[in-house]
Write an enzyme that holds these catalytic residues in place. Structure first.
Site, mmCIF file in Angstrom:
data_model
loop_
_atom_site.group_PDB
_atom_site.id
_atom_site.type_symbol
_atom_site.label_atom_id
_atom_site.label_comp_id
_atom_site.label_asym_id
_atom_site.label_seq_id
_atom_site.Cartn_x
_atom_site.Cartn_y
_atom_site.Cartn_z
ATOM 1 N N SER A 11 1.164 -1.282 0.389
ATOM 2 C CA SER A 11 -0.088 0.332 0.335
ATOM 3 C C SER A 11 0.826 1.336 0.072
ATOM 4 C CB SER A 11 -1.035 -0.178 1.156
ATOM 5 O OG SER A 11 -1.527 1.398 1.432
ATOM 6 N N HIS A 59 -1.225 -1.536 -4.139
ATOM 7 C CA HIS A 59 -2.240 -0.923 -3.819
ATOM 8 C C HIS A 59 -2.680 0.442 -4.030
ATOM 9 C CE1 HIS A 59 -6.387 -2.262 -0.993
ATOM 10 N NE2 HIS A 59 -5.575 -1.143 -0.870
ATOM 11 N N MET A 108 -11.103 -6.269 5.704
ATOM 12 C CA MET A 108 -10.358 -5.453 6.185
ATOM 13 C C MET A 108 -10.500 -5.790 7.543
ATOM 14 S SD MET A 108 -9.814 -2.127 4.373
ATOM 15 C CE MET A 108 -9.432 -1.861 5.524
ATOM 16 N N PHE A 111 -6.382 4.475 8.184
ATOM 17 C CA PHE A 111 -4.721 5.064 8.895
ATOM 18 C C PHE A 111 -4.876 3.720 8.413
ATOM 19 C CE2 PHE A 111 -8.106 7.977 11.014
ATOM 20 C CZ PHE A 111 -7.739 8.462 10.797
ATOM 21 N N GLY A 112 -3.420 3.354 8.070
ATOM 22 C CA GLY A 112 -2.000 2.555 7.931
ATOM 23 C C GLY A 112 -1.891 3.059 9.876
ATOM 24 N N GLY A 113 -0.718 1.722 9.775
ATOM 25 C CA GLY A 113 -0.220 0.762 10.445
ATOM 26 C C GLY A 113 -0.879 0.729 12.088
ATOM 27 N N ASP A 131 -6.686 -6.649 4.285
ATOM 28 C CA ASP A 131 -6.183 -5.223 4.144
ATOM 29 C C ASP A 131 -5.606 -4.813 5.356
ATOM 30 O OD1 ASP A 131 -5.081 -2.976 3.315
ATOM 31 O OD2 ASP A 131 -7.056 -2.288 1.850
ATOM 32 N N GLY A 176 -2.703 -4.310 8.901
ATOM 33 C CA GLY A 176 -2.090 -4.837 9.873
ATOM 34 C C GLY A 176 -1.713 -6.241 9.638
HETATM 35 C C1 DX5 Z 1 -6.274 1.398 5.187
HETATM 36 C C2 DX5 Z 1 -6.042 1.200 3.992
HETATM 37 C C3 DX5 Z 1 -4.401 0.356 3.898
HETATM 38 C C4 DX5 Z 1 -3.120 0.616 4.893
HETATM 39 C C5 DX5 Z 1 -2.535 -0.996 5.513
HETATM 40 O O1 DX5 Z 1 -7.008 1.558 5.669
HETATM 41 O O2 DX5 Z 1 -6.628 0.275 3.373
HETATM 42 O O3 DX5 Z 1 -4.407 -0.332 3.410
HETATM 43 O O4 DX5 Z 1 -2.132 0.894 4.041
HETATM 44 O O5 DX5 Z 1 -1.843 -0.282 5.836
HETATM 45 P P1 DX5 Z 1 -1.013 -1.302 7.133
HETATM 46 O O6 DX5 Z 1 -0.181 -2.278 6.014
HETATM 47 O O7 DX5 Z 1 0.423 -0.309 7.511
HETATM 48 O O8 DX5 Z 1 -1.894 -1.782 8.422
HETATM 49 ZN ZN ZN Z 2 -6.581 -0.692 1.526
#
Ligand code: DX5
Ligand code: ZN
Length: 226
Positions: free
Chosen positions: A12, A37, A141, A147-149, A177, A179
């Protein structure tokens, strides 16, 4: 795109350097990424803003693999054509994004893209049951989108098992998608997932100038998942 159930890693770009997407994509593909992604957020369906179709069109020439566009937006339908024209191979919409997901999936396929259906952690597998013949991918999901992380939500794994059973012989990918890392990847591939989105776990420790960690990170996820 030909269909297969081998494990695919989809970094991503939410975790990449926002000032350098083209070079980041080329670096991560050179290090072994299978898909790219792209997380589109509208500040309304999810509490964060990212980018739109113009950015997707700008990065398209840098992607040699598959452009996997995850729309965390509501409404979806007015923007499908623009993301298809921007070169998306797969356009994923959320079942929670509006009252007419069936129409949305039809419109995505009519645009020429493959259709993905995303389910939030609070949405049961049954929400996908009436739609299985209209989708090319289901995105489970494993964090709340935005958010990432964030930490992987383990209670979502059972949903992957249920979806794999529901899908049967249909050519439908299961994407995870949120974690995903070397600890969580084997859990979801064992349950039937084949596409692993990973942001932080791929981009951590590397950069365009020093891309080798991207390769190491993806190999760690892939070998854990095998
Ligand atoms: C979250 C996004 C993910 C995100 C995953 O809303 O859809 O694609 O970037 O990030 P990580 O891998 O850091 O959980
Ligand atoms: Zn995503």
């Amino acid at each position: 795109m030909t269909f297969d159930r081998s494990v695919k890693i989809a970094p991503s770009i939410l975790a990449a350097d926002f000032a350098n997407f083209g070079a980041e994509i080329e670096a991560v593909e050179a290090q072994g990424a299978d898909w790219i992604h792209v997380d589109v957020m509208d500040g309304h369906f999810v509490p964060n803003l990212t980018f739109g179709p113009a950015m997707c069109a700008a990065i398209r020439p840098h992607i040699k693999t598959v452009m996997d566009v995850h729309l965390m937006i509501s409404p979806v339908d007015p923007y499908i054509e623009a993301f298809a024209k921007a070169g998306a191979d797969i356009i994923t919409a959320h079942v929670e994004a509006g009252p007419h997901i069936h129409r949305t999936l039809q419109a995505i396929r009519a645009s020429g893209a493959k259709a993905g259906l995303a389910l939030n952690p609070g949405t049961p597998a049954e929400a996908a049951a009436p739609l299985l013949d209209l989708v090319d991918m289901i995105c489970v999901m494993t964090v709340n989108p935005g958010f990432g992380g964030q930490s992987f939500i383990h209670s979502c794994v059972q949903k992957v098992t249920e979806l794999r059973e529901m899908i049967g012989d249909r050519e439908v990918h299961i994407e995870i998608d949120g974690g995903v890392d070397p600890r969580t990847a084997p859990i979801v591939t064992a349950a039937g997932a084949d596409v692993l989105v990973a942001g932080s776990a791929v981009f951590k420790g590397g950069s365009v100038q020093n891309p080798a960690p991207y390769g190491d990170n993806m190999r760690a996820i892939r070998s854990a998942a095998a």
